[in-house]
Every structure is written in C-alpha cells, then in structure tokens.
Design a protein around this motif. Sequence first.
Motif, mmCIF file in Angstrom:
data_model
loop_
_atom_site.group_PDB
_atom_site.id
_atom_site.type_symbol
_atom_site.label_atom_id
_atom_site.label_comp_id
_atom_site.label_asym_id
_atom_site.label_seq_id
_atom_site.Cartn_x
_atom_site.Cartn_y
_atom_site.Cartn_z
ATOM 1 N N LEU A 181 -8.101 -1.193 -9.193
ATOM 2 C CA LEU A 181 -7.908 -2.167 -10.263
ATOM 3 C C LEU A 181 -9.039 -3.186 -10.237
ATOM 4 C CD1 LEU A 181 -6.039 -3.148 -12.529
ATOM 5 C CD2 LEU A 181 -4.811 -4.501 -10.823
ATOM 6 N N GLU A 182 -9.686 -3.405 -11.395
ATOM 7 C CA GLU A 182 -10.839 -4.301 -11.473
ATOM 8 C C GLU A 182 -10.563 -5.550 -12.307
ATOM 9 O OE1 GLU A 182 -13.807 -1.649 -13.034
ATOM 10 O OE2 GLU A 182 -14.447 -1.041 -11.010
ATOM 11 N N GLN A 183 -9.762 -5.418 -13.371
ATOM 12 C CA GLN A 183 -9.451 -6.562 -14.229
ATOM 13 C C GLN A 183 -8.044 -6.419 -14.786
ATOM 14 O OE1 GLN A 183 -12.355 -7.069 -17.354
ATOM 15 N NE2 GLN A 183 -14.088 -7.227 -15.957
ATOM 16 N N ILE A 184 -7.443 -7.564 -15.122
ATOM 17 C CA ILE A 184 -6.135 -7.570 -15.785
ATOM 18 C C ILE A 184 -6.185 -8.547 -16.959
ATOM 19 C CG2 ILE A 184 -4.878 -7.018 -13.673
ATOM 20 C CD1 ILE A 184 -4.083 -9.965 -13.476
ATOM 21 N N LYS A 185 -5.402 -8.252 -18.000
ATOM 22 C CA LYS A 185 -5.327 -9.175 -19.134
ATOM 23 C C LYS A 185 -3.976 -9.034 -19.824
ATOM 24 C CE LYS A 185 -7.691 -8.669 -23.087
ATOM 25 N NZ LYS A 185 -8.808 -8.689 -24.072
ATOM 26 N N VAL A 186 -3.385 -10.193 -20.185
ATOM 27 C CA VAL A 186 -2.147 -10.223 -20.955
ATOM 28 C C VAL A 186 -2.297 -11.263 -22.065
ATOM 29 C CG1 VAL A 186 -0.701 -9.571 -18.983
ATOM 30 C CG2 VAL A 186 -1.050 -12.000 -19.503
ATOM 31 N N ASP A 187 -1.438 -11.179 -23.058
ATOM 32 C CA ASP A 187 -1.283 -12.257 -24.038
ATOM 33 C C ASP A 187 -0.205 -13.182 -23.488
ATOM 34 O OD1 ASP A 187 -3.160 -11.243 -25.805
ATOM 35 O OD2 ASP A 187 -1.681 -10.049 -26.895
ATOM 36 N N HIS A 198 0.780 -21.323 -28.167
ATOM 37 C CA HIS A 198 0.458 -20.088 -28.885
ATOM 38 C C HIS A 198 0.049 -19.047 -27.848
ATOM 39 C CE1 HIS A 198 -3.406 -22.141 -28.349
ATOM 40 N NE2 HIS A 198 -3.974 -20.955 -28.410
ATOM 41 N N TYR A 199 -0.055 -17.799 -28.290
ATOM 42 C CA TYR A 199 -0.491 -16.738 -27.389
ATOM 43 C C TYR A 199 -2.015 -16.758 -27.257
ATOM 44 C CZ TYR A 199 4.127 -14.598 -27.179
ATOM 45 O OH TYR A 199 5.465 -14.355 -26.936
ATOM 46 N N SER A 200 -2.472 -16.652 -26.004
ATOM 47 C CA SER A 200 -3.901 -16.609 -25.717
ATOM 48 C C SER A 200 -4.171 -15.548 -24.664
ATOM 49 C CB SER A 200 -4.406 -17.966 -25.203
ATOM 50 O OG SER A 200 -4.263 -18.974 -26.162
ATOM 51 N N ASP A 201 -5.413 -15.060 -24.643
ATOM 52 C CA ASP A 201 -5.798 -14.094 -23.617
ATOM 53 C C ASP A 201 -5.810 -14.774 -22.251
ATOM 54 O OD1 ASP A 201 -6.133 -11.997 -25.391
ATOM 55 O OD2 ASP A 201 -8.237 -12.468 -25.769
ATOM 56 N N PHE A 202 -5.108 -14.162 -21.312
ATOM 57 C CA PHE A 202 -5.005 -14.693 -19.956
ATOM 58 C C PHE A 202 -5.202 -13.533 -18.998
ATOM 59 C CE2 PHE A 202 -2.538 -15.611 -16.114
ATOM 60 C CZ PHE A 202 -2.926 -16.906 -15.811
ATOM 61 N N GLY A 203 -5.994 -13.740 -17.976
ATOM 62 C CA GLY A 203 -6.207 -12.643 -17.045
ATOM 63 C C GLY A 203 -7.276 -12.989 -16.044
ATOM 64 N N GLY A 204 -7.820 -11.950 -15.401
ATOM 65 C CA GLY A 204 -8.802 -12.245 -14.390
ATOM 66 C C GLY A 204 -9.484 -11.026 -13.805
ATOM 67 N N ILE A 205 -10.347 -11.347 -12.864
ATOM 68 C CA ILE A 205 -11.192 -10.364 -12.197
ATOM 69 C C ILE A 205 -10.688 -10.150 -10.777
ATOM 70 C CG2 ILE A 205 -13.531 -9.895 -11.373
ATOM 71 C CD1 ILE A 205 -14.462 -11.807 -13.690
ATOM 72 N N VAL A 206 -10.496 -8.906 -10.402
ATOM 73 C CA VAL A 206 -10.085 -8.560 -9.041
ATOM 74 C C VAL A 206 -11.350 -8.387 -8.206
ATOM 75 C CG1 VAL A 206 -8.852 -6.913 -7.595
ATOM 76 C CG2 VAL A 206 -8.010 -7.425 -9.908
ATOM 77 N N GLU A 207 -11.537 -9.265 -7.233
ATOM 78 C CA GLU A 207 -12.748 -9.219 -6.413
ATOM 79 C C GLU A 207 -12.561 -8.411 -5.129
ATOM 80 O OE1 GLU A 207 -15.119 -13.206 -7.694
ATOM 81 O OE2 GLU A 207 -13.693 -13.417 -6.028
ATOM 82 N N ASP A 208 -11.317 -8.213 -4.729
ATOM 83 C CA ASP A 208 -11.048 -7.418 -3.529
ATOM 84 C C ASP A 208 -9.589 -6.982 -3.557
ATOM 85 O OD1 ASP A 208 -11.523 -6.131 -1.158
ATOM 86 O OD2 ASP A 208 -11.487 -7.926 0.097
ATOM 87 N N SER A 209 -9.285 -5.914 -2.837
ATOM 88 C CA SER A 209 -7.922 -5.404 -2.727
ATOM 89 C C SER A 209 -7.490 -5.401 -1.274
ATOM 90 C CB SER A 209 -7.819 -3.989 -3.302
ATOM 91 O OG SER A 209 -8.167 -3.967 -4.669
ATOM 92 N N ALA A 219 -6.136 -8.597 -3.844
ATOM 93 C CA ALA A 219 -6.016 -9.546 -2.736
ATOM 94 C C ALA A 219 -6.941 -10.750 -2.899
ATOM 95 C CB ALA A 219 -6.311 -8.851 -1.406
ATOM 96 N N ARG A 220 -7.907 -10.653 -3.778
ATOM 97 C CA ARG A 220 -8.740 -11.815 -4.096
ATOM 98 C C ARG A 220 -9.054 -11.763 -5.585
ATOM 99 N NH1 ARG A 220 -12.938 -11.181 -0.881
ATOM 100 N NH2 ARG A 220 -14.594 -10.876 -2.426
ATOM 101 N N LEU A 221 -8.684 -12.851 -6.312
ATOM 102 C CA LEU A 221 -8.792 -12.855 -7.772
ATOM 103 C C LEU A 221 -9.336 -14.174 -8.285
ATOM 104 C CD1 LEU A 221 -5.625 -11.750 -7.002
ATOM 105 C CD2 LEU A 221 -5.835 -10.956 -9.338
ATOM 106 N N ARG A 222 -9.937 -14.078 -9.486
ATOM 107 C CA ARG A 222 -10.304 -15.240 -10.299
ATOM 108 C C ARG A 222 -9.539 -15.109 -11.609
ATOM 109 N NH1 ARG A 222 -16.125 -13.975 -11.288
ATOM 110 N NH2 ARG A 222 -15.950 -15.748 -12.693
ATOM 111 N N ILE A 223 -8.735 -16.118 -11.930
ATOM 112 C CA ILE A 223 -7.781 -15.986 -13.037
ATOM 113 C C ILE A 223 -7.865 -17.205 -13.956
ATOM 114 C CG2 ILE A 223 -5.335 -15.670 -13.629
ATOM 115 C CD1 ILE A 223 -4.910 -14.592 -10.805
#
Length: 249
Positions: A181-187, A198-209, A219-223
């Motif tokens: 898994l590299e990235q996640i995104k939800v509304d 309101h609904y906005s794009d929310f998510g982040g980058i997976v830097e490590d597992s 196991a390490r994320l920027r969100i």
Amino acid sequence: MVEAITKPEEISLDDLWKSVSIDNGVFQPELLTNLPSLARRYLEKAIAPGTQLASAVRLWMHGEIKLGQKWHPFQAEEVICWDRGMIWQATTEMHGLPILGCDRVVDGVGNASWNTIQRSGEDITRSCVGRVQAESVWLPSVLCRPDISWAELSVSQVQATFTALGEPGKITLTVSNQGVLEQIKVDRWGSLEGEAFHYSDFGGIVEDSGTFDGYTIPARLRIGWFFGSEPFESEGESFHCTIDKAIYK
C-alpha cells in the motif's frame, strides 16, 4: 436491580476494547477469487494466511501533529472497533504545557477535543466516521467482508465501497506491483478554516509498513486534507505518525 446504561461519550478506550467479541474465522486467500486482481494483491500482502479475521485493532503511535500553524510532537493510543467506533487519545505540549486530545465516535455519537475545547454534533460525528473509513487500512480484515464492493480504477488504484458506522464511504488505495500500500484517499466530511462542513479529499502517503500479529499495515504515514492536489503539503498536511505497536481482536 436495573443496570446503569453507559452513555457513548462516557465509554473509555479500555471499555471499547473489552467489548470486542472474537471471531474464530481466519484469512484464506482462496476466498478472494471474485475480487479484482489489485484488491487480491493488496489483501494477500496485508494479511498472512491463517491470521484471525479481527474486527478491532488497538494501536500505539507517536509523531507530529499540526495545531494552528505549528507542528507539535505527540504520543497516542487508539482503538478502532469496526462495528462500534473509534477512540483516539493523544498527549502533546504547547508553550511547555501538556495538552490532551481526543477524537472519538462510539455508537453513533462523536466528539473532538483538545483540553477544555470540545466539539460535538452531527457534523463532528460524520467527520469522525470519515476518519474510521480512512483508517480501515489499519484493520484490513474488515475489507475482506462480503459487503465490501471493489472496483479497479487503474493498474495501480483500486477502490472499496462500503458502509461504516451507518455512513456510506469509499476508500481509494494506490498499490504497488508487489501489493504494498502506497497511498490512501477518502472523501471526508470536515470544516477547514471556518468554512461550512463539506466533503473534501483526505488521505496520505504511506512511507513505511510494519507487520503485527499477521497484519502488514501502514506504519509510517503523512496524512491530511486536500490530498492529491497542490495544497496538500502547504495547507492540508496535518498529521505524521509512526505505529509502534498494534494488537488485534
């Protein structure tokens, strides 16, 4: 004697964890045959064969959180119970003084607080549910459930559609050729800088597992908010975390 009923806002993190019932089912990759290939690749990487299909996870983490315009180190503990809700409790410092923070939604009642400042109501509840939806990647067993609908969007992106805590949701996962898994995104429902909710794009980058109890999770994320657009790093990014420990039930 009639037992006192505990209100949702009075349920503690330990109470929520103790309330989880254990499922005797185990992960079997052959049960994923009807899923798109990218979804199978992700789940087969995320869950080891024979691992108990958990409905809850308890996490210990540390990192940095952006409060106002400044970053502050934090430590936190969290319980996510897919069928009841989530409680996240954190400690940080501001101007040398300790600050306690909490995001929670339990049995349909949500609130968010930092020290004595508390926010609640339908909008906060919906926003907290959106957080649970995004954090389903820390509990990938729930993404194996038969009520999850999967669609492959591209060679590297797959989307799961589901209902969590009464709210419909979608999570888009960016997955490598190896199933990592590299990235996640939800509304996610939210209010930014005093705007109306309101609904906005929310998510982040997976830097490590990391692997815990048979689960390989971010196991390490920027969100943060505005994920996938230019304002993410300048305005939206608000949470950096490292998972120190995770246990499943």
